[in-house]
Structures are given as C-alpha cells and as structure tokens.
Design an enzyme around this catalytic site. Structure first.
Site, PDB file in Angstrom:
ATOM      1  N   GLU A 150    -117.828  73.597  26.770  1.00 31.60           N
ATOM      2  CA  GLU A 150    -117.474  72.687  25.671  1.00 31.60           C
ATOM      3  C   GLU A 150    -118.211  71.352  25.807  1.00 31.60           C
ATOM      4  OE1 GLU A 150    -114.159  70.178  25.628  1.00 31.60           O
ATOM      5  OE2 GLU A 150    -113.191  71.124  27.365  1.00 31.60           O
ATOM      6  N   LYS A 159    -103.350  69.086  32.289  1.00 34.95           N
ATOM      7  CA  LYS A 159    -103.138  67.847  33.026  1.00 34.95           C
ATOM      8  C   LYS A 159    -101.676  67.447  33.000  1.00 34.95           C
ATOM      9  CE  LYS A 159    -106.344  65.783  30.960  1.00 34.95           C
ATOM     10  NZ  LYS A 159    -106.891  67.040  30.567  1.00 34.95           N
TER      11      LYS A 159
HETATM   12  N1  PSU Z   1    -108.924  68.255  29.430  1.00 33.95           N
HETATM   13  C1  PSU Z   1    -109.720  67.490  30.235  1.00 33.95           C
HETATM   14  N2  PSU Z   1    -110.730  66.787  29.681  1.00 33.95           N
HETATM   15  C2  PSU Z   1    -110.971  66.821  28.344  1.00 33.95           C
HETATM   16  C3  PSU Z   1    -110.149  67.659  27.522  1.00 33.95           C
HETATM   17  C4  PSU Z   1    -109.134  68.333  28.108  1.00 33.95           C
HETATM   18  O1  PSU Z   1    -109.518  67.455  31.421  1.00 33.95           O
HETATM   19  O2  PSU Z   1    -111.893  66.151  27.892  1.00 33.95           O
HETATM   20  C5  PSU Z   1    -110.454  67.802  26.069  1.00 33.95           C
HETATM   21  C6  PSU Z   1    -110.728  69.270  25.724  1.00 33.95           C
HETATM   22  O3  PSU Z   1    -111.830  69.332  24.863  1.00 33.95           O
HETATM   23  C7  PSU Z   1    -109.471  69.717  25.010  1.00 33.95           C
HETATM   24  C8  PSU Z   1    -109.088  68.433  24.309  1.00 33.95           C
HETATM   25  O4  PSU Z   1    -109.677  70.768  24.106  1.00 33.95           O
HETATM   26  O5  PSU Z   1    -109.343  67.423  25.279  1.00 33.95           O
HETATM   27  C9  PSU Z   1    -107.660  68.429  23.879  1.00 33.95           C
HETATM   28  O6  PSU Z   1    -107.477  67.364  23.018  1.00 33.95           O
HETATM   29  P1  PSU Z   1    -106.123  67.265  22.149  1.00 33.95           P
HETATM   30  O7  PSU Z   1    -105.044  67.015  23.153  1.00 33.95           O
HETATM   31  O8  PSU Z   1    -106.367  66.104  21.223  1.00 33.95           O
HETATM   32  O9  PSU Z   1    -105.988  68.576  21.434  1.00 33.95           O
END
Ligand code: PSU
Ligand code: MN
Length: 324
Positions: free
Chosen positions: A43, A177
């Site tokens: 990604e 996380k």
């Molecule tokens: N977890 C990480 N680093 C990140 C992300 C998740 O340790 O950068 C990113 C991923 O791309 C994940 C997104 O899909 O954050 C999730 O964002 P949201 O909670 O807005 O859906």
C-alpha cells in the site's frame, strides 16, 4: 489489448462502480502476473501518510527490496494524476512520498479521485480492492485499520474491515494498533466473515506490542499453510472474503510497553483536545507516536513492515509453487 480490457471490466465490477479505471500495471508486475510469478501488493498510505519524510521514501524502497529478496515481485499500488497504478515505478513512488497534497484514498474515493486527476495513496481497503481486481492474492502492510476506541459514539470503523469482507486477499499485518479497539475489531472481523490466523501464535498482536491482549482460534506455522488456506478457499468457492495473517513482532523487538501506554494516553487526549476526527485520526496518532517516542516507535514500525513484507513474499512464493 484483451488483458487490459478484462482488468478494467473486473475493476469496475469489483469496485462497485461503472467508472472505467485507467488501471496501469508496472512492466515488471504485468510480466510476473502473465507468467504466474509470485507478486506481493503493497500500500501507499503508509508511505504518504503513515511514515514521516524523509524516512518514508527510503522505507518504501526497502519494503520493495525485501519482497524481491524473498523471491517475489513487489507491486506498490497508488494513484498518479488520476491513474491507478499497480506497481509504481521509482519516480512515481518518489512523487507519492514527497508531494504535499497526496490524498488518502479509501475504496469510496477512487472514482472521484480518478475523475479529478488526483494524486493519491491507497489505504488497506483501496489497495486490497485494486490488488484483487488485478489478480494479486497476497498483500503486506503494517497494521490493519479497525474499530476506533469510542466508536460506540463516533461510529469510526475503518472501511478496511468491510472491504475485506468482500475481497479475496491475504493481508499480512501486525494486527491493529493499540490506538484502536482490538476486541471490537476482532468481533467485527468475525461478523463480516473475514478469517484471522496468527502466524506462529494464538494471540492477536497489537502492532507496536507483541501481544494485543486477545486470543485467536487459528495459528499457522508456515507460508505453505497460508498458501494452502488460500487454495482451499478458491477450490471450495464458499467464501470470497479476505484472510488476515497476523504476524507479531518478537517480544525483544516491541516498543517498551510503559512508553507505549504513556504515549497512547497522551495521543488520545490530544486527539480530543484538537477535535481531530475521520480519516485524519490514524495519521495524527501515528505522527504523535513518532515524535513523542523520539523515533522509537518509527523504528518499530519499520521493523514490522519489513517483517510483513518478507512473510507475504514467502506466502506468494508458496502459492505460485502450488500452481506450477
Ligand atoms: N496502520 C499503520 N499505518 C498506517 C495505516 C494503518 O500502522 O499508515 C493506514 C493504512 O493505510 C490503513 C489506514 O488502511 O491507515 C486506515 O485508516 P482509517 O482508520 O482512516 O480507515
Ligand atoms: Mn476512520
């Protein structure tokens, strides 16, 4: 070119839209997919929004190199000037790592971003959807998005979860996380029919922490077993959703738990004080961790991603060997 046309039609169907996406494969990825060489999707949101500059570009290249070292072809996915690319080249990767206004794209954003010619980084949700449409079955990331704390009031649940419910891909991650609600995330994954297996563990990892505090029903011991699960899923045709492969850090590599708990409490308080909501929440908390721990969480984050890239590549190699 019939191959390209098929990819576009499949995209439009899978992404639930009638938009014709200008999906472009990098040359190496196109060749690999044609001859059945192992490919790992990566990604770009972690590059544009998850890791600080200038480390982000170096790490993005290291992730790709790790995949290559394990015998697979990396396909970093992102959007450049409205064009979805499966296998960004180095200039495109550099652009998404350094340009200021790169949008954070979940699945619902892809069509509008394409139509407006945006530069965008794809989240786990968007990367999974695009990768699966392109015929890639294995994806490496850091942490999965999930149910946020206080979701009972805010309704903040990542589209990563609902997308995986309908997207056949194995996502190698270190769980979710601790900024999220791990228990609620596991419950939602169950409801949505997304498989979850621990890699050599029966505890769901907590990203920076080896143990996120929850048990798992399944554990696998080898890349071959994950490849076997993907093959069985395809043969049965009973389940078209994703598989989360949770790969914990060894305990001696995790973030110091006391530092972690302190930083998390501060981060959540800051979030409330500054009124941060929606898709800004995850990047904000990550940036807080990186600055408040003076780089300790960044080093852990990088270790996580590289370990996941290595495991994902070995799963892709094992899958390709079954099909040979
Ligand atoms: N977890 C990480 N680093 C990140 C992300 C998740 O340790 O950068 C990113 C991923 O791309 C994940 C997104 O899909 O954050 C999730 O964002 P949201 O909670 O807005 O859906
Ligand atoms: Mn959210």
């Amino acid at each position: 070119m019939p191959g390209l046309l098929r990819a576009r039609l499949t995209d439009a169907v899978r992404l639930g839209t009638v938009t014709t996406f200008h999906l472009r494969h990098g040359a190496e990825v196109a060749d690999a997919l044609r001859v059945g060489r192992p490919v790992v999707a990566l990604e770009s949101t972690i590059v544009s929004h998850g890791l600080p500059q200038p480390d982000n570009l170096r790490v993005a290249r290291e992730i790709e190199q790790t995949v290559r070292d394990a015998g697979a072809v990396p396909a970093t996915i992102g959007m450049v000037a409205g064009q979805l690319v499966v296998g960004l080249d180095d200039a495109e990767l550099t652009r998404l790592a350094t340009v200021d206004d790169v949008a954070k794209l979940s699945v619902r954003d892809l069509a509008v971003a394409a139509a407006t010619g945006a530069d965008g980084a794809t989240t786990v949700a968007a990367t999974s959807a695009v990768a699966a449409a392109a015929g890639i079955r294995v994806f490496a990331t850091g942490g999965l998005g999930g149910v946020h704390r206080e979701a009972a009031q805010s309704f903040d649940e990542s589209a990563d979860l609902t997308t995986l419910a309908r997207t056949p891909i194995a996502v190698v991650c270190a769980g979710v996380k601790s900024i999220l609600d791990s228990g609620a995330t596991l419950e939602r994954l169950e409801t949505l029919g997304v498989g979850v297996v621990g890699y050599r563990t029966r505890r769901f990892p907590g990203f920076y922490l080896t143990d996120g505090g929850f048990d798992l029903d399944w554990s696998v011991d080898s890349p071959e077993q994950v490849a076997g699960a993907l093959a069985a899923q395809e043969q049965h045709g009973l389940h078209s959703g994703g598989l989360v492969v949770a790969n914990p850090l060894p305990t001696d590599e995790q973030l110091d738990p006391a530092l972690h708990d302190r930083t998390l409490a501060e981060g959540l308080a800051l979030l409330r004080r500054e009124g941060i909501t929606g898709k800004a929440v995850t990047p904000f908390l990550l940036a807080h961790f990186h600055s408040a721990t003076e780089g300790a969480s960044l080093a852990v984050n990088i270790r996580i991603i590289l370990r996941n890239a290595d495991l994902a590549a070995r799963i892709a190699v094992a899958s390709a060997a079954r099909q040979a």
